[in-house]
Design a protein around this motif. Structure first.
Motif, PDB file in Angstrom:
ATOM      1  N   PRO B  11       0.846  -1.200   0.000  1.00  0.00           N
ATOM      2  CA  PRO B  11       0.000   0.000   0.000  1.00  0.00           C
ATOM      3  C   PRO B  11       0.880   1.250   0.000  1.00  0.00           C
ATOM      4  N   ASP B  12       0.508   2.237  -0.778  1.00  0.00           N
ATOM      5  CA  ASP B  12       1.274   3.477  -0.911  1.00  0.00           C
ATOM      6  C   ASP B  12       1.597   4.065   0.464  1.00  0.00           C
ATOM      7  N   SER B  13       2.886   4.307   0.698  1.00  0.00           N
ATOM      8  CA  SER B  13       3.303   4.783   2.022  1.00  0.00           C
ATOM      9  C   SER B  13       2.974   6.259   2.213  1.00  0.00           C
ATOM     10  N   GLY B  14       2.563   6.953   1.141  1.00  0.00           N
ATOM     11  CA  GLY B  14       2.240   8.370   1.256  1.00  0.00           C
ATOM     12  C   GLY B  14       0.795   8.619   1.670  1.00  0.00           C
ATOM     13  N   ALA B  15       0.013   7.543   1.758  1.00  0.00           N
ATOM     14  CA  ALA B  15      -1.391   7.704   2.114  1.00  0.00           C
ATOM     15  C   ALA B  15      -1.681   6.956   3.414  1.00  0.00           C
ATOM     16  N   ALA B  31      -6.581   0.294  -0.205  1.00  0.00           N
ATOM     17  CA  ALA B  31      -5.361   1.086  -0.378  1.00  0.00           C
ATOM     18  C   ALA B  31      -5.041   1.313  -1.847  1.00  0.00           C
ATOM     19  N   ASN B  32      -4.213   2.344  -2.075  1.00  0.00           N
ATOM     20  CA  ASN B  32      -3.631   2.530  -3.400  1.00  0.00           C
ATOM     21  C   ASN B  32      -2.377   1.661  -3.420  1.00  0.00           C
ATOM     22  N   ASN B  33      -2.400   0.567  -4.172  1.00  0.00           N
ATOM     23  CA  ASN B  33      -1.296  -0.390  -4.107  1.00  0.00           C
ATOM     24  C   ASN B  33      -0.252  -0.096  -5.174  1.00  0.00           C
ATOM     25  N   GLY B 117      14.734  -5.540  -2.970  1.00  0.00           N
ATOM     26  CA  GLY B 117      14.861  -4.326  -2.189  1.00  0.00           C
ATOM     27  C   GLY B 117      15.403  -4.657  -0.810  1.00  0.00           C
ATOM     28  N   ALA B 118      15.993  -3.656  -0.153  1.00  0.00           N
ATOM     29  CA  ALA B 118      16.516  -3.896   1.188  1.00  0.00           C
ATOM     30  C   ALA B 118      15.386  -4.067   2.196  1.00  0.00           C
ATOM     31  N   GLU B 119      14.265  -3.430   1.921  1.00  0.00           N
ATOM     32  CA  GLU B 119      13.143  -3.589   2.844  1.00  0.00           C
ATOM     33  C   GLU B 119      11.845  -3.222   2.154  1.00  0.00           C
ATOM     34  N   SER B 120      10.749  -3.744   2.712  1.00  0.00           N
ATOM     35  CA  SER B 120       9.456  -3.363   2.178  1.00  0.00           C
ATOM     36  C   SER B 120       8.824  -2.353   3.128  1.00  0.00           C
TER      37      SER B 120
END
Ligand code: FAD
Ligand code: AMP
Lengths: 320, 259
Positions: B11-15, B31-33, B117-120
């Motif tokens: 899910p978008d981390s900005g929302a 969510a906005n995925n 990626g190093a992390e989600s």
């Protein structure tokens, strides 16, 4: 009686504060004696045993071998997993640093055991508290398979001394060939001066895009030094090349939870908040009165940081 | 060189993000995925290696049906094909179980290199790369801010609190990357059109030889007991700097005993 294992994190300057916090947390669980686990090179334990005892480690398991420092993560995980099998602890605490989480992840797979990361509190029944989604949500979780393996966020509690004289027990380092695949060829230190470590500092002074240039970050450093704090940066500041990435605060940087967080020229985007929202006191300087950072600041100064910060530095010097 | 890139939909981390009240899992429906941001850097790194050394880039996702959108988006950047592991039994999986599924899917690929990626941004921060490498018995070079490939030899710079470590290994290996490693490209119009026709293989748990009981809620090794919204911070005092903003600031700091 079962033990609670605390995996020690140390730097060349000695044990890190998070280790003392974990020892304090381990004692508060009341599940058994607290035993620290040192995973390091030859002679790694000698320099830290006293400090570990001061904070209540009745025992120190010392696993010492060049294999543990010359190769990434995997050898430490093998040694820790073997120790867990041998002593059947009540719980295992590791620091919620990159390496701490990586060791925990491997151990969880080896033992087919649950793990909980970025934990800020643990209760005696193993229930752990996590703060997720940019600090917006509090989660209580439990390991449901195996023993609680938990990584603890720095600055989640205040370390308290409880001196004992630890018994030091050597642990055999028996690693396999598959653990020795990623070789550390070199370790480079990048200077950050005498400042405290970002994740552990009780005061953090951060600069954002508003600071304007790498050179101007001297202002941020000066205020940090006067307050005895660490320097942080927003992602915009890091991306613009003002300050190195290891000092980034936020969702894709460090999570900090100091007593005081000072935000200079930072707008307060949700991803930045994710890394500093749980700070005790937040102070912001921003020339835009509508900047979202003011929504969470305990004290905000609306104004030009190039005037406010030098004046504040001068005032602190006067008062010293 | 055959490279598998791990791409997670988050899910978008900005929302606003939420956990579901019925089963305590991440609310992905409302969510906005999007592609986990760090994974775009993994894709970019894989594409650059392919451009320099030749080979093939395969995207691998474990996630629900709707993750297909993110897979197509990933393909539009340039990878050759994708594998999507989707199975109703996966809902509620813990990190330990997810690593089992990812490892099984990677094992089928016979790749020289796995990049992730190093992390989600939605939770299991930084644990999966080593979990996967542990299962596969391959080297894990994690937290890379720089990757160099010379034949079958890989070297990374790994960011640490003190500075960085130079770490090397031989393929097959897994590398996880931070967002300092490169600048991901934007998909071109041509890339977006081409992505629609690229091979996308869908696999179920049985295709991977993983039993349903090993994953999902049934196989979970940890559980969320309860969750609640943290009360938002209250805004405090906001003053105009005027001529003595710095003095006002220090007065406040002194009143709180920081000076
Ligand atoms: C997946 C993802 C992850 C991210 N992770 C992070 C992260 O870990 N950390 C992070 O910080 N961001 C992160 N971001 C970026 C985040 O969304 C913002 O873009 C970033 O935090 C903005 O940084 P800033 O506040 O310094 O810059 P801006 O938003 O540009 O704000 C600069 C501020 O400085 C003020 N200012 C300018 N000049 C002056 C002056 N002379 N005096 C006083 N004030 C001044 C302006 O009014 C403005 O409010 C992430 C974004 C995404 C999509
Ligand atoms: N379900 C998934 N499908 C594909 N890749 C994943 C998945 N979960 C995690 N990853 C990869 O593993 C990396 C680290 O994830 P994490 O351990 O969850 O922080 C991510 O950046 C992805 O590249």
């Amino acid at each position: 009686m079962a033990e609670v294992l605390v995996v020690v994190e140390a730097s060349p300057n000695g044990v890190k504060k998070v280790t003392l916090e974990m020892l304090t947390l381990a004692r508060s669980l009341g599940l058994g004696d607290v035993a620290a686990v040192v995973l390091g090179g030859e002679g790694a334990a000698a320099g830290v045993v006293d400090k570990l005892g001061e904070y209540g480690a009745a025992k120190v398991y010392a696993a010492e071998s060049a294999d543990l420092t010359d190769y990434l993560v995997a050898p430490k995980a093998t040694v820790l997993a073997n120790l867990i099998k041998q002593v059947s602890p009540a719980a295992v605490l590791l620091p919620s640093s990159q390496e701490g989480k990586e060791i925990a992840g491997r151990v969880a797979v080896k033992l087919d055991n649950g793990l909980l990361t970025d934990v800020v509190a643990v209760e005696s029944d193993g229930t752990a508290t996590q703060v997720v989604f940019a600090g917006s949500t509090i989660v209580k979780s439990k390991v449901t398979k195996g023993l609680p393996i938990v990584t603890v966020r720095p600055n989640s509690l205040t370390p308290a001394a409880s001196p004992v004289t630890p018994v030091v027990e050597a642990v055999a380092v028996a690693v396999e060939k598959r653990d020795l695949l990623a070789q550390v060829v070199e370790r480079k230190v990048e200077a950050k001066g005498a400042r405290p470590e970002l994740a552990e500092a009780s005061i953090v002074v951060s600069g954002g895009r508003g600071v304007g240039s790498a050179d101007n970050f001297k202002l941020v450093e000066e205020l940090a030094d006067l307050l005895g704090g660490a320097v942080g940066a927003s992602r915009a500041a890091v991306d613009s090349g003002f300050y190195p990435h290891q000092f980034q605060v936020g969702q894709t940087g460090k999570t900090v939870s100091p007593q005081l967080y000072v935000a200079l020229g930072i707008s307060g985007a949700i991803q930045h908040r994710a890394g500093m929202q749980t700070s005790k006191t937040i102070v912001a300087v921003n020339k835009d009165a509508e900047a979202p950072i003011f929504e969470l600041a305990d004290f905000g100064v609306v104004g030009d940081l190039f005037k406010v910060v030098p004046q504040a530095a001068e005032e602190i010097r006067k008062r010293k | 060189m055959k490279i598998v890139v791990l791409v997670k939909q988050v899910p978008d981390s900005g929302a606003d993000r939420n956990l579901r009240s019925d089963d305590n899992t991440v609310d992905r429906a409302s969510a906005n995925n999007v592609i986990n941001e760090m994974d775009e850097y993994a894709i970019e790194e894989a594409l650059r290696l392919k451009e320099a050394h030749g080979g093939e880039v395969v995207v691998l996702t474990v996630g629900p049906d709707r993750a297909t959108e993110s897979i197509r988006k990933a393909l539009s950047m340039g990878p050759d094909s994708a594998v999507h592991v989707v199975d109703d039994a996966l809902h509620g999986s813990c990190a330990v179980a997810t690593s089992k599924v990812l490892a099984a899917a990677i094992a089928q690929q016979n790749a020289d290199l796995v990049i992730c990626g190093a992390e989600s941004t939605d939770g299991r921060v930084q644990v999966l790369p080593h979990m996967i490498a542990e299962r596969l018995g391959i080297a894990a070079l994690t937290g890379a801010r720089k990757l160099t490939v010379d034949g079958s030899s890989l070297t990374i710079e790994r960011q640490t609190d003190e500075g960085y470590e130079v770490v090397s290994a031989a393929t097959p290996a897994l590398v996880s990357v931070w967002d300092t490693i490169n600048d991901p490209r934007y998909p071109s119009f041509k890339g977006i059109m081409a992505a629609k026709k690229k091979p996308l293989q869908t696999l179920s748990l049985s295709d991977l030889g993983v039993a349903a009981a090993e994953v999902g809620f049934e196989g979970a090794t940890s559980a969320v007991v309860e969750h609640s919204k943290r009360p938002p911070r209250q805004a405090g005092n906001k003053v105009d700097a005027g001529d003595d903003g710095g003095v006002k600031l220090v007065e406040y700091l002194a009143s709180e005993k920081f000076v």
